[in-house]
Motif scaffolding. Structure first.
Motif, short mmCIF file in Angstrom:
data_model
loop_
_atom_site.label_atom_id
_atom_site.label_comp_id
_atom_site.label_asym_id
_atom_site.label_seq_id
_atom_site.Cartn_x
_atom_site.Cartn_y
_atom_site.Cartn_z
N THR A 156 20.97 45.23 -26.87
CA THR A 156 20.85 44.70 -25.96
C THR A 156 19.31 44.13 -26.98
N LEU A 157 18.30 45.41 -27.04
CA LEU A 157 17.33 45.13 -27.04
C LEU A 157 16.77 44.51 -28.59
N ILE A 158 18.08 45.07 -29.71
CA ILE A 158 17.76 43.89 -31.02
C ILE A 158 18.22 42.97 -30.62
N ALA A 159 18.88 41.76 -29.57
CA ALA A 159 19.48 40.76 -29.20
C ALA A 159 17.71 39.86 -28.82
N PHE A 160 16.83 40.82 -27.83
CA PHE A 160 16.38 40.75 -27.71
C PHE A 160 14.19 40.33 -29.37
N LEU A 161 14.40 41.69 -29.82
CA LEU A 161 13.84 40.84 -30.95
C LEU A 161 14.55 39.54 -31.50
N ASP A 162 15.83 39.75 -31.27
CA ASP A 162 16.19 38.88 -32.45
C ASP A 162 15.67 37.12 -31.68
N VAL A 163 15.80 36.88 -30.18
CA VAL A 163 14.93 35.87 -29.39
C VAL A 163 13.30 36.01 -30.07
N VAL A 164 12.83 36.62 -29.57
CA VAL A 164 11.54 36.90 -29.81
C VAL A 164 10.94 36.56 -31.32
N ALA A 165 11.38 37.13 -32.41
CA ALA A 165 11.68 36.64 -33.95
C ALA A 165 11.82 35.34 -34.53
N GLY A 166 12.96 34.85 -34.42
CA GLY A 166 13.35 33.44 -34.04
C GLY A 166 11.75 32.36 -33.75
N TYR A 167 11.80 32.15 -32.43
CA TYR A 167 10.67 32.11 -31.87
C TYR A 167 9.08 32.20 -32.64
N SER A 168 8.93 32.76 -32.94
CA SER A 168 7.18 33.58 -33.90
C SER A 168 7.71 32.91 -34.56
N ILE A 169 8.85 32.85 -35.75
CA ILE A 169 8.76 33.09 -36.90
C ILE A 169 8.62 31.40 -36.94
N SER A 170 9.57 30.90 -36.18
CA SER A 170 9.80 29.09 -36.30
C SER A 170 8.59 28.17 -35.76
N ILE A 171 7.62 29.20 -34.68
CA ILE A 171 6.43 28.76 -34.42
C ILE A 171 5.11 29.31 -35.90
N ARG A 172 5.24 29.43 -35.95
CA ARG A 172 4.83 29.49 -37.51
C ARG A 172 4.94 28.85 -38.74
N VAL A 173 6.61 28.85 -38.98
CA VAL A 173 6.47 28.30 -39.95
C VAL A 173 5.78 26.20 -39.55
N ALA A 174 6.58 26.02 -38.13
CA ALA A 174 5.66 24.27 -38.12
C ALA A 174 4.48 25.07 -38.12
N SER A 175 3.73 25.56 -38.21
CA SER A 175 2.48 25.85 -37.92
C SER A 175 1.84 25.50 -39.49
N ARG A 176 2.48 25.74 -40.18
CA ARG A 176 1.59 25.73 -41.42
C ARG A 176 2.17 24.13 -41.86
N ASP A 177 3.21 23.69 -41.44
CA ASP A 177 3.92 22.25 -41.88
C ASP A 177 3.23 21.11 -41.89
N VAL A 178 2.26 21.16 -40.22
CA VAL A 178 1.62 21.02 -39.66
C VAL A 178 0.08 20.46 -40.81
N THR A 179 -0.45 19.17 -41.01
CA THR A 179 -1.37 18.84 -41.68
C THR A 179 -2.69 17.83 -40.96
N PHE A 180 -3.60 18.96 -40.58
CA PHE A 180 -4.57 18.15 -40.42
C PHE A 180 -5.17 17.31 -41.05
N GLU A 181 -6.15 15.40 -40.52
CA GLU A 181 -7.26 15.02 -41.66
C GLU A 181 -8.20 15.11 -40.52
N ARG A 182 -9.36 15.17 -41.36
CA ARG A 182 -10.39 15.28 -41.10
C ARG A 182 -11.22 13.64 -40.80
N GLY A 183 -11.31 12.86 -39.38
CA GLY A 183 -11.97 11.49 -39.85
C GLY A 183 -13.18 11.66 -40.11
N LEU A 184 -13.28 10.51 -40.69
CA LEU A 184 -15.13 10.04 -42.05
C LEU A 184 -15.96 9.82 -40.96
#
Length: 138
Positions: free
Chosen positions: A110-138
């Motif tokens: 059960t603990l391993i399944a919990f770690l799977d859920v937490v790691a899955g969401y954490s990794i996805s959020i981390r990967v998604a944040s690297r895919d987002v780019t922000f441009e500075r306004g002039l």
């Protein structure tokens, strides 16, 4: 093929556990403490691998695969996370309700399944944040 990629692999140890717990596969009362292999160590001691230890090791190997799956950036990853969350909820409910699941082996799965859920969401959020780019306004 997408279904197989999104299949929550941690349901396999759950199924194996329940096959023994519900008596579908023949087992002794203390099935999870049955020794399936023993190894002589250099120290002279004997390491005994139990069924419970083997199931936990198997679940940890599956957790590694699930973490690798979480690094994908496809839209189907959301489905994978939802299914992993569902599997964790099944583990948790069975741990709380089913007397056959009141073992250290099942708790650790059960603990391993919990770690799977937490790691899955954490990794996805981390990967998604690297895919987002922000441009500075002039």
């Amino acid at each position: 093929m997408t279904i197989l990629r999104n299949f929550p692999l941690l349901v396999i140890p759950l199924i194996i556990y329940n096959l023994y717990a519900w008596g579908i596969l023949p087992a002794s009362e203390a099935i999870w403490s049955d020794v399936i292999a023993d190894f002589n160590m250099i120290s002279g001691e004997v390491f005994a691998l139990t069924r419970g230890g083997a199931l936990i090791a198997f679940a940890l190997a599956i957790l590694f695969i699930e973490i690798l799956k979480a690094t994908r950036t496809a839209q189907a990853t959301i489905i994978d996370h939802l299914l992993s969350t569902l599997v964790f909820v099944i583990y948790l409910v069975q741990l709380i309700i089913d007397g056959n699941a009141a073992t250290t082996t099942f708790f650790l799965c059960t603990l391993i399944a919990f770690l799977d859920v937490v790691a899955g969401y954490s990794i996805s959020i981390r990967v998604a944040s690297r895919d987002v780019t922000f441009e500075r306004g002039l």
